[in-house]
Design a protein around this motif. Structure first.
Motif, mmCIF file in Angstrom:
data_model
loop_
_atom_site.group_PDB
_atom_site.id
_atom_site.type_symbol
_atom_site.label_atom_id
_atom_site.label_comp_id
_atom_site.label_asym_id
_atom_site.label_seq_id
_atom_site.Cartn_x
_atom_site.Cartn_y
_atom_site.Cartn_z
ATOM 1 N N GLY A 119 61.521 92.682 83.757
ATOM 2 C CA GLY A 119 61.632 92.103 82.428
ATOM 3 C C GLY A 119 62.256 90.724 82.438
ATOM 4 O O GLY A 119 62.517 90.126 83.484
ATOM 5 N N GLU A 120 62.524 90.200 81.260
ATOM 6 C CA GLU A 120 63.079 88.864 81.105
ATOM 7 C C GLU A 120 64.580 88.878 81.384
ATOM 8 O O GLU A 120 65.306 89.731 80.881
ATOM 9 N N ARG A 121 65.037 87.906 82.194
ATOM 10 C CA ARG A 121 66.454 87.789 82.516
ATOM 11 C C ARG A 121 66.966 86.401 82.141
ATOM 12 O O ARG A 121 66.193 85.454 82.035
ATOM 13 N N PRO A 122 68.272 86.276 81.957
ATOM 14 C CA PRO A 122 68.846 84.951 81.694
ATOM 15 C C PRO A 122 68.679 84.050 82.910
ATOM 16 O O PRO A 122 68.427 84.520 84.024
ATOM 17 N N ARG A 177 73.716 88.485 91.332
ATOM 18 C CA ARG A 177 74.436 89.770 91.362
ATOM 19 C C ARG A 177 74.765 90.239 89.959
ATOM 20 O O ARG A 177 74.882 91.442 89.695
ATOM 21 N N ARG A 178 74.922 89.298 89.042
ATOM 22 C CA ARG A 178 75.265 89.598 87.653
ATOM 23 C C ARG A 178 74.040 89.629 86.744
ATOM 24 O O ARG A 178 74.165 89.636 85.523
ATOM 25 N N PHE A 215 78.946 83.063 82.558
ATOM 26 C CA PHE A 215 77.559 83.151 82.120
ATOM 27 C C PHE A 215 77.125 84.605 81.929
ATOM 28 O O PHE A 215 76.314 84.902 81.041
ATOM 29 N N ALA A 216 77.674 85.522 82.723
ATOM 30 C CA ALA A 216 77.362 86.934 82.500
ATOM 31 C C ALA A 216 77.825 87.369 81.113
ATOM 32 O O ALA A 216 77.119 88.107 80.404
ATOM 33 N N GLU A 217 79.001 86.890 80.704
ATOM 34 C CA GLU A 217 79.547 87.268 79.402
ATOM 35 C C GLU A 217 78.854 86.579 78.242
ATOM 36 O O GLU A 217 78.712 87.151 77.163
ATOM 37 N N GLY A 264 74.562 87.477 78.468
ATOM 38 C CA GLY A 264 74.093 88.857 78.489
ATOM 39 C C GLY A 264 73.796 89.403 79.860
ATOM 40 O O GLY A 264 72.908 90.257 80.008
ATOM 41 N N GLY A 265 74.542 88.934 80.863
ATOM 42 C CA GLY A 265 74.438 89.533 82.185
ATOM 43 C C GLY A 265 75.433 90.685 82.285
ATOM 44 O O GLY A 265 75.794 91.300 81.280
#
Length: 385
Positions: free
Chosen positions: A148-151, A177-178, A376-378, A381-382
């Motif tokens: 699917g789509e990822r950041p 990893r995130r 960036f995970a926070e 949306g990672g």
């Protein structure tokens, strides 16, 4: 905490630190530095050809060893050696003045070796070309695992780095990893854009950063609503400027603040602060496409973020080393203070307690890498666990 300092000047020691933090091996680094310790005694510029010879020799030796691995079918081992060969060649090339004999050939070999290592090692990085108004911007695309789509985060160079060094900073690995992909770019004025296409620095970074977003929007695995932007060193100018003027960026961060780089040049003319590379003024003239110092000062006028940061309306992280010898921490304060419309702004100054106190954490990049990846995970949306 400080830089490992085998030489008597900061610029040479910075190059050693870059190699160490990018995957170099201490034994190889000692073997390269030991024979040329005296070459740095007369300043940063004078002995750079000797630096090139010593470091390129190690690169060539590693290529010979990698060839032996290839002949035995040991592709992963060959790739490991090619990574270091490419690194040492790029560090050697980075230390030379523009037009130095052997510089172009060394860069070409480093690039060829890097690409071969990618193939043999099955490394998660794809070389891509992004169209610009003039020429192209080469980049490395590292995909996050999953369906699917990822950041995705656009990651840009400083004054004297390259997309390969961006990859070796380990931020693409930490982001993947995130659950976040990374696009490491050789923007105008850096890497291939400068060396192969003679594309100079564009202070208005949104002009090329927007093209990176255009390209990402065409990739089926990228979530167009979750694209971020970061930069290292002089990328601390380019990333905030791009986020301010490109509304499709959903989050931003800097690995070293460069809020008013134009002012820093005035101070460097007065010999305040350390330079990042030998032959400094010749390098910035080349990077900016300037014919002389007056032309450079004119072309760098807009390397100043004052009056622009109130346009940022997304989360933004500012990081800086407490003992940065190139760019004073006050520029991190200026950047943070002007992010008045960011819904979430944070400033982290790395201290002796954790490390990363030097310019972009050259003494220990792990803290900046982890923090920016978590940010960036926070905000995109990672995941952090």
């Amino acid at each position: 905490m400080a830089l490992y300092s085998p030489f008597k000047n900061y610029i040479w020691n910075l190059s050693v630190a870059i190699a160490m933090e990018s995957g170099g091996r201490i034994g190889e680094i000692v073997d390269m530095c030991q024979p040329i310790l005296d070459a740095a005694d007369n300043g940063a510029d004078a002995g750079t050809p000797e630096f090139m010879r010593a470091w390129a020799a190690m690169g060539h030796k590693l290529l010979e060893l990698a060839k032996e691995d290839e002949e035995k079918g040991r592709a992963f081992s060959a790739s490991d050696k090619m990574e270091r060969a490419s690194l040492y060649l790029l560090v050697a090339e980075r230390m030379q003045g523009h037009g130095t004999k052997g510089r172009e050939e060394t860069y070409a070999l480093a690039r060829e070796t890097f690409d071969r290592s990618t193939q043999l090692g099955n490394i998660n990085r794809e070389r891509v070309e992004i169209p610009l108004e003039k020429g192209t911007m080469s980049a490395l695309f590292t995909r996050a695992p999953g369906e699917g789509e990822r950041p995705c985060v656009v990651y840009c160079n400083g004054l004297d780095s390259s997309k390969e060094l961006l990859y070796w900073s380990r931020l693409p690995e930490a982001l993947a990893r995130r659950g976040i992909s990374t696009l490491c770019v050789d923007q105008p004025g850096t890497g291939e854009a400068l060396r192969l296409q003679n594309l100079p620095v564009d202070p208005h970074s949104e002009s090329w950063a927007s093209k990176a977003v255009d390209w990402l929007e065409q990739q089926p695995e990228v979530d167009n609503a979750r694209i971020g932007m970061t930069g290292i060193s002089l990328g601390g100018h380019f990333a905030p400027r791009a986020v301010a003027y490109e509304p499709r960026f959903a989050s931003g961060a800097v690995w070293g603040a460069n809020h008013n780089w134009r002012e820093v040049q005035d101070k460097r003319m007065e010999r305040e602060g350390e330079n990042p590379v030998p032959h400094y003024w010749a390098h910035v003239h080349w990077a900016f496409g300037a014919k002389d110092q007056d032309d450079f000062l004119e072309k760098s006028t807009d390397m100043n973020l004052n009056g622009h940061m109130d346009r940022i309306k997304v989360p933004f992280l500012v990081t800086h080393g407490a003992h940065d010898r190139q760019i004073r921490p006050k520029y991190a304060d200026d950047l943070y203070d002007q992010l008045v419309n960011s819904p979430r702004r944070e400033k982290v100054i790395f201290t002796e307690r954790e490390g990363g106190v030097e310019h972009v954490g050259a003494d220990n990049m792990s803290y900046g890498c982890s923090l920016i990846a978590d940010w960036f995970a926070e905000t995109l949306g990672g995941h952090t666990a």
